[in-house]
Design a protein around this motif. Structure first.
Motif, PDB file in Angstrom:
ATOM      1  N   ARG A  81     -13.070   2.165  -5.079  1.00 11.58           N
ATOM      2  CA  ARG A  81     -13.571   1.776  -3.766  1.00 11.58           C
ATOM      3  C   ARG A  81     -14.213   2.970  -3.107  1.00 11.58           C
ATOM      4  O   ARG A  81     -13.871   4.113  -3.380  1.00 11.58           O
ATOM      5  N   GLU A 140      -4.874   3.156  -7.312  1.00 13.10           N
ATOM      6  CA  GLU A 140      -6.235   2.952  -6.846  1.00 13.10           C
ATOM      7  C   GLU A 140      -6.904   4.295  -6.520  1.00 13.10           C
ATOM      8  O   GLU A 140      -6.262   5.197  -6.013  1.00 13.10           O
ATOM      9  N   ILE A 186      -7.439  10.017  -3.540  1.00 16.62           N
ATOM     10  CA  ILE A 186      -8.533   9.984  -2.577  1.00 16.62           C
ATOM     11  C   ILE A 186      -9.429  11.178  -2.897  1.00 16.62           C
ATOM     12  O   ILE A 186      -8.964  12.313  -2.937  1.00 16.62           O
ATOM     13  N   SER A 233      -6.310   1.059   3.821  1.00 16.92           N
ATOM     14  CA  SER A 233      -5.085   1.115   3.027  1.00 16.92           C
ATOM     15  C   SER A 233      -5.427   1.536   1.606  1.00 16.92           C
ATOM     16  O   SER A 233      -6.518   1.271   1.118  1.00 16.92           O
ATOM     17  N   LEU A 234      -4.463   2.193   0.948  1.00 18.64           N
ATOM     18  CA  LEU A 234      -4.639   2.619  -0.440  1.00 18.64           C
ATOM     19  C   LEU A 234      -3.438   2.127  -1.226  1.00 18.64           C
ATOM     20  O   LEU A 234      -2.300   2.307  -0.798  1.00 18.64           O
ATOM     21  N   TRP A 235      -3.694   1.498  -2.373  1.00 16.00           N
ATOM     22  CA  TRP A 235      -2.613   0.936  -3.184  1.00 16.00           C
ATOM     23  C   TRP A 235      -2.333   1.826  -4.393  1.00 16.00           C
ATOM     24  O   TRP A 235      -3.218   2.581  -4.825  1.00 16.00           O
ATOM     25  N   ALA A 273      -2.429   7.166  -7.339  1.00 22.84           N
ATOM     26  CA  ALA A 273      -3.404   6.794  -6.329  1.00 22.84           C
ATOM     27  C   ALA A 273      -4.113   8.084  -5.916  1.00 22.84           C
ATOM     28  O   ALA A 273      -3.472   9.121  -5.777  1.00 22.84           O
ATOM     29  N   PRO A 328       0.837  -1.200   0.000  1.00 21.16           N
ATOM     30  CA  PRO A 328       0.000   0.000   0.000  1.00 21.16           C
ATOM     31  C   PRO A 328       0.872   1.249   0.000  1.00 21.16           C
ATOM     32  O   PRO A 328       1.960   1.254   0.583  1.00 21.16           O
ATOM     33  N   LEU A 355      -9.856   5.975  -4.321  1.00 14.51           N
ATOM     34  CA  LEU A 355     -10.771   5.764  -3.203  1.00 14.51           C
ATOM     35  C   LEU A 355     -11.694   6.981  -3.069  1.00 14.51           C
ATOM     36  O   LEU A 355     -11.228   8.120  -3.077  1.00 14.51           O
ATOM     37  N   THR A 412     -14.230   6.376  -8.953  1.00 16.51           N
ATOM     38  CA  THR A 412     -13.550   5.641  -7.885  1.00 16.51           C
ATOM     39  C   THR A 412     -13.691   4.126  -8.015  1.00 16.51           C
ATOM     40  O   THR A 412     -14.659   3.620  -8.577  1.00 16.51           O
ATOM     41  N   ARG A 444     -10.111  -5.177  -4.027  1.00 17.20           N
ATOM     42  CA  ARG A 444      -8.997  -5.215  -4.992  1.00 17.20           C
ATOM     43  C   ARG A 444      -8.977  -6.529  -5.740  1.00 17.20           C
ATOM     44  O   ARG A 444      -8.711  -6.568  -6.934  1.00 17.20           O
TER      45      ARG A 444
END
Lengths: 267, 232
Positions: A230, A43, A215, A38-40, A213, A15, A45, A228, B85
């Motif tokens: 997630r 990704e 947010i 967690s953020l990968w 990544a 992450p 969010l 997004t 994921r």
């Protein structure tokens, strides 16, 4: 000319950001409470919830603009783990300049209004250490066209731009140093619907091509669905539901999420 | 043949918290396997839960209990417990879902929509463009439409864009929810051929088709969901 990164080359196993039990209190009042996730790399969010749900407080803590009352934020850039609030202020600032970017809801908060469009972009490259005028100028022109601003507007000031153009210029200013992590607070708030669509599509493509990544805080569920992967749903400072964006929106389990999704017109 | 999807003791209900906490059962004790090279057609009256089942198989709805094992590479991943994921990875590489309706992204052109799954998998742009164009031609979508966003297209045109996006890079599991609903006979036959070609080259297919003619030409097996409704 900034290069487009192959997103597969990023280490997707670790992450880039891990928040653990983040809490921000204002005296007795709860800003956000016990948030962990967690953020990968690559990704996106989304954080949704109505005004006062704590989503902006959370974003400010994550972006290093506000110190949480308790909890930790662990970052991992280039395989070097650091704890955001354990490092010195100058180091944190250096990190903020080079590794992450913040897109404000109001472009005036993210732009220098007394500096030309080209200067707003070039300045960030100079922060990074670039000195060659010709290269900075051509990179600025390249970014203007990527955010769909006519390159002959390079010497104009942001105040001569429409709201949508200012927002796109802010996006260029944030993305030009090729950050690994981008925070966005209601990036399409205050824009006309047609202008929003253009900005959303641009954001979607840039985030994907650069493998960033991100947010994104928004109260607009259609924006969340489009941008997004997630979603976290916040109410009274706490995360009440989280998961895959389309699953949370199409099969909401928490009473509050059901209320949110049934309260909007189908989008 | 290898089982691509294994569904076991699947149960789904909805609880409507803002309508007095009413519990709406959909089905229970659903169990079946689908192997590579099979096409399973879901049966039953409207409301029996056909679309809900397909959505669960895509990870769009959460099972209330039970398991949905999806063969992803050499492993099985349980969609009932997988992380977001993991589900995204499965969708990118293993499962495609075609609904009746195209979810239009503002301003994105038809060609970009169709080649997107190839680009996401790392195929280069020239190759992706060529494949996308081939498929759009095969589905008789006029070339003048390729560089337009499909927001203003007719229902049938949008549906063909949706189908092209699925079959441009057929995954090993295809979930089809009435993909021929608004097509004319000629294009319906093209879609039937595409489905059969994908199946013959090893895809596992689970679909809902109201058109008896399409059902007869596509199905290798049928499953009536009414039995699971009664148990729910």
């Amino acid at each position: 000319m900034s290069t487009i990164k192959n997103r597969l080359s990023v280490d997707e196993n670790a992450p880039i950001l891990t928040a653990t039990a983040l809490t921000r209190l204002y005296g007795e009042r709860v800003g956000c409470r016990d948030v962990s996730f967690s953020l990968w790399p690559g990704e996106v969010l989304g954080i949704v919830g109505e005004s006062g749900s704590g989503k902006s407080t959370l974003l400010r803590c994550l972006a290093g603009q506000d110190r949480p009352t308790s909890g930790t934020i662990a970052l991992n850039f280039d395989g070097v783990p650091i704890n955001l609030f354990d490092i010195s202020e100058p180091m944190r600032r250096q990190l903020m300049r080079t590794k992450w970017g913040i897109v404000h809801q109001n472009p005036r908060d993210g732009l220098r209004m007394d500096v030309s469009a080209g200067g707003n972009i070039g300045e960030r490259l100079m922060d990074r250490g670039d000195r060659h005028y010709g290269k900075i100028r051509s990179s600025a022109l390249d970014w203007l066209s990527r955010v769909e601003i006519e390159t002959n507007r390079v010497d104009d000031y942001p105040r001569q731009f429409s709201g949508g153009m200012q927002q796109r210029l802010q996006l260029a200013r944030v993305l030009v140093p090729e950050p690994k992590l981008v925070f966005m607070d209601e990036p399409t708030g205050g824009l006309d619907v047609s202008v929003q669509a253009r900005l959303l599509d641009l954001l979607r493509v840039l985030v994907r091509d650069l493998g960033i990544a991100a947010i994104i805080v928004t109260h607009d569920l259609a924006v969340a669905r489009l941008l997004t992967d997630r979603l976290m749903v916040m109410k009274d400072g706490a995360v009440v539901e989280e998961g895959l964006t389309d699953q949370v929106l199409d099969d909401p389990h928490h009473a509050y999420t059901q209320l949110l999704t049934s309260a909007v017109l189908a989008a | 043949m290898t089982a691509m999807i294994k569904v076991h003791a699947l149960q789904k209900h909805f609880i409507m918290h803002n309508q007095g906490g009413i519990r709406l059962p959909v089905f229970s004790d659903v169990a079946f396997d689908v192997s590579a090279g099979e096409a399973l057609i879901l049966h039953g009256e409207s409301g029996v839960g056909k679309t809900s089942l397909l959505r669960i198989l895509y990870g769009n709805y959460k099972p209330s209990s039970g398991h949905v094992l999806v063969r992803h590479g050499e492993d099985y991943i349980d969609l009932a417990t997988a992380t977001p994921r993991a589900i995204l990875t499965v969708r990118r590489k293993t499962i495609r879902y075609v609904s009746q309706f195209l979810r239009v992204i503002p301003r994105v052109t038809t060609l970009d929509i169709v080649k997107d799954p190839l680009l996401a998998r790392g195929i280069d742009d020239t190759m992706a463009t060529e494949k996308a164009k081939d498929l759009l031609s095969r589905l008789n979508l006029a070339e003048r439409l390729w560089h337009l966003a499909p927001a203003t297209f007719s229902g049938g045109e949008q549906q063909r864009v949706n189908i092209a996006r699925c079959f441009v890079d057929p995954a090993s599991i295809l979930l089809l929810d009435e993909p021929t609903a608004s097509l004319d006979a000629k294009n319906r036959d093209v879609v039937v051929d595409l489905i059969n070609e994908a199946r013959e080259s090893g895809a596992a297919i689970i679909g809902i088709f109201h058109d008896e003619y399409v059902r007869d030409r596509v199905a290798t097996r049928r499953l009536d969901l009414t039995q699971f409704k009664k148990a729910a």
